[in-house]
Design a protein around this motif. Sequence first.
Motif, PDB file in Angstrom:
ATOM      1  N   LYS A  43      46.831  29.448  40.531  1.00 37.51           N
ATOM      2  CA  LYS A  43      47.890  29.846  41.461  1.00 37.51           C
ATOM      3  C   LYS A  43      48.043  31.367  41.520  1.00 37.51           C
ATOM      4  CE  LYS A  43      50.692  25.650  40.958  1.00 37.51           C
ATOM      5  NZ  LYS A  43      51.989  25.099  40.449  1.00 37.51           N
ATOM      6  N   GLY A  44      47.218  32.080  40.743  1.00 31.70           N
ATOM      7  CA  GLY A  44      47.275  33.533  40.751  1.00 31.70           C
ATOM      8  C   GLY A  44      48.327  34.125  39.836  1.00 31.70           C
ATOM      9  N   GLN A  45      48.882  33.321  38.922  1.00 34.28           N
ATOM     10  CA  GLN A  45      49.913  33.812  38.011  1.00 34.28           C
ATOM     11  C   GLN A  45      49.331  34.327  36.692  1.00 34.28           C
ATOM     12  OE1 GLN A  45      53.160  30.985  37.686  1.00 34.28           O
ATOM     13  NE2 GLN A  45      52.893  30.374  39.818  1.00 34.28           N
TER      14      GLN A  45
ATOM     15  N   THR B  34      42.961  40.412  48.767  1.00 33.38           N
ATOM     16  CA  THR B  34      42.761  39.006  48.420  1.00 33.38           C
ATOM     17  C   THR B  34      43.994  38.177  48.756  1.00 33.38           C
ATOM     18  OG1 THR B  34      41.312  39.714  46.610  1.00 33.38           O
ATOM     19  CG2 THR B  34      42.104  37.440  46.559  1.00 33.38           C
ATOM     20  N   LEU B  35      45.171  38.676  48.403  1.00 32.92           N
ATOM     21  CA  LEU B  35      46.403  37.934  48.680  1.00 32.92           C
ATOM     22  C   LEU B  35      46.613  37.771  50.185  1.00 32.92           C
ATOM     23  CD1 LEU B  35      48.753  39.553  45.985  1.00 32.92           C
ATOM     24  CD2 LEU B  35      47.636  37.306  45.906  1.00 32.92           C
TER      25      LEU B  35
ATOM     26  N   ILE C  68      47.834  23.198  31.786  1.00 31.96           N
ATOM     27  CA  ILE C  68      48.931  23.866  32.497  1.00 31.96           C
ATOM     28  C   ILE C  68      48.584  25.330  32.726  1.00 31.96           C
ATOM     29  CG2 ILE C  68      51.344  24.598  32.310  1.00 31.96           C
ATOM     30  CD1 ILE C  68      51.894  21.986  30.813  1.00 31.96           C
ATOM     31  N   ALA C  69      47.996  25.972  31.692  1.00 29.64           N
ATOM     32  CA  ALA C  69      47.586  27.365  31.842  1.00 29.64           C
ATOM     33  C   ALA C  69      46.563  27.518  32.969  1.00 29.64           C
ATOM     34  CB  ALA C  69      47.008  27.876  30.527  1.00 29.64           C
ATOM     35  N   LEU C  70      45.653  26.555  33.082  1.00 27.34           N
ATOM     36  CA  LEU C  70      44.656  26.598  34.146  1.00 27.34           C
ATOM     37  C   LEU C  70      45.320  26.532  35.521  1.00 27.34           C
ATOM     38  CD1 LEU C  70      41.707  26.608  35.065  1.00 27.34           C
ATOM     39  CD2 LEU C  70      41.676  24.122  34.783  1.00 27.34           C
ATOM     40  N   ARG C  71      46.352  25.714  35.633  1.00 25.64           N
ATOM     41  CA  ARG C  71      47.064  25.626  36.913  1.00 25.64           C
ATOM     42  C   ARG C  71      47.765  26.949  37.245  1.00 25.64           C
ATOM     43  NH1 ARG C  71      48.087  20.190  35.199  1.00 25.64           N
ATOM     44  NH2 ARG C  71      50.214  20.621  34.509  1.00 25.64           N
TER      45      ARG C  71
ATOM     46  N   PRO D 255      39.850  27.877  45.182  1.00 24.87           N
ATOM     47  CA  PRO D 255      39.822  29.333  44.960  1.00 24.87           C
ATOM     48  C   PRO D 255      38.442  29.863  44.580  1.00 24.87           C
ATOM     49  CG  PRO D 255      41.729  28.334  43.889  1.00 24.87           C
ATOM     50  CD  PRO D 255      40.853  27.214  44.350  1.00 24.87           C
ATOM     51  N   TYR D 256      37.633  29.024  43.895  1.00 24.60           N
ATOM     52  CA  TYR D 256      36.262  29.435  43.557  1.00 24.60           C
ATOM     53  C   TYR D 256      35.376  29.361  44.805  1.00 24.60           C
ATOM     54  CZ  TYR D 256      37.684  28.760  38.671  1.00 24.60           C
ATOM     55  OH  TYR D 256      38.317  28.822  37.461  1.00 24.60           O
ATOM     56  N   ARG D 257      35.506  28.267  45.548  1.00 25.10           N
ATOM     57  CA  ARG D 257      34.640  28.084  46.712  1.00 25.10           C
ATOM     58  C   ARG D 257      34.916  29.134  47.787  1.00 25.10           C
ATOM     59  NH1 ARG D 257      35.770  22.499  45.582  1.00 25.10           N
ATOM     60  NH2 ARG D 257      37.391  22.455  47.188  1.00 25.10           N
TER      61      ARG D 257
END
Length: 610
Positions: free
Chosen positions: A283-285, A588-589, A276-279, A305-307
């Motif tokens: 998401k940028g949170q 970035t955003l 869940i933390a990874l998600r 997001p990495y690619r």
Amino acid sequence: MRSRELWLLCLFVVGSGSAFTAELPHDLEWVSNMEEPLFASEQAKRGGTLRTFMASFPQTLRSVGPDANSGLRHYFMDGTPKLAARHPNTGKWIPQLAQSWAFGDDHKTVYFKLNPKARWSDGRPITADDYLFMLTYYRSKDIIDPWYNDFFTNSIEAVEKFDEHTIAIISSTAKSRDELMVQINLPSNGLQPRPSHFFKPRKDANQDGIDDDFVRRYNFKSEPTAGAYYLAEVKKGKSVTFKHVGADWWGYENRYYRHRYNVEQVRIRVIRDNDIALRYFEKGQLDTFGLILPSLWHEKSDTEPYRKGYIHKFWGYNQVAQGAGGLWINTAKPLLENLAIRQGITYATDFDGMIKHVLRGDYVRKPHSLGFGHGDYDRPDNRPPPFDPTLAAKYFTEAGFDRIGPDGIRINRQGQRLSFAITYGYPVWTPRIAYLKEQAKQAGLEFTLNLVDGSAAFKYILEKKHDLAFLNMSGGEIPAYWEYLHSDNVKPQTNNHSSYSSPELDQLIEAFKREFDVQKRYELSRQIQKIVTDAFIIVPGYMVPYTREAHWRWVKYPSPGMTKRTEALFYPVEYATFWIDEAVKKETLKAMDTGQAFEPVTVIDDRFKL
């Protein structure tokens, strides 16, 4: 030599915190080491909030006492300024709370001139009196912390005050200059000032000057800090927020502190599940995320997001000393006091296979259960025991477990099954322990999995409720023995997780603590390690001599990013050389909204790979 009258005066000063002062020797050679290379970046920018997470809420906000050796203690004590610290690359001592230091000719005393501008986070000055109070604080039985009681009673003989900003710390035993500095400045030793104005006892406190109900009274009180961040907000069970003291923090006059501790706030929220933390992170949170786990680095960091280059990857090697750890065997539990059983468990535990098959070969096996990277303190012939189910079965048979039950698990003549629970604290470790469980069956041994949530797991282990504990402890450059192995600590709320001791081991540990001659200390250390090896009380586990982290591209760091002692690149205490670039964050955003992509980035800093 001090006269008897001067010595009595010093004792009076230590005991009372009086304004009376001792006489400072006139022939001292003061050292400051202010010319070592810098390791932060002049490009760093101040501001922003680092958003990160923890898996469970801490049991306490105290830095000592029950349940304090977990959770956020690093923010409160271990990671805050000491008198001096090792330069992370050259290894020389550089100033922190002290501006300079000098050594007495007794091989026991180190004198320190405190930075007169040093302040607690509440604005009060840090003075010699806070070091006098430190001794009272750590020696008090009311803090309920045997390790600190022992260290400050038996390892630290006295603290002397010469004026408001000059002190001496006297070791109980003679040591080399370098070892004196290690003892005084080791992060976990807690030899830092304590804010005497904050811990001012109530009128009904006992004679030691600490409240009888210290543990309860201060359980969730945040004390002032000497560091750049203070605890500003607590939402129990949900989050904590640390705020920067401000641009006028006293430390910034020290050249080694410049361009560090750059973010304005650190917000740590509780997210109990790593997936869940990874998600949240993707998401940028959250701003950063650890990729130590092989599955995260090799598989789960290849998303969009990495690619598109919004999130970058970093792998950096260090040369940090490794602490004790692996599979701790609690000899106070039934059957586990039997050496043959412990030998069998050791050879039935397949850490090498776990590293290869579950951890992608990324981790490294510890050569000894008491750690690695201590130089000549370590035995050169340290080798981890191999997985050998045939040999394990031989030891189990010797212990009376000579029959195989219908489920393949060994039993003795009384019908007892050869079964022990492994206690651990995080769900991500489950596949590792499940692998150990399956492999152990080859020797007729059953491991059951006892997952206890986060900091509660450490509390469970401290209370000695475990059979086996899957646990790694942090370490210093000089190996720790007393806390893990001395008979004084065969009781709850100590780090003797194996509940093991012996008169011979006690004598060696006490001799190790007293010995001045470095070569003799090396030999005593090697003897201790040999006894521990032969006692089979900790199955050597693995170590991770690097950090792997993901970060949004607005989180910046110096080039190169690593020092020899960097354990985590984006940790806001300790070195904290990173910063947040708000302009890059806006860029970035905006790019994410329009679908613009950047070049993917993976940085590998292997300059300090062993």
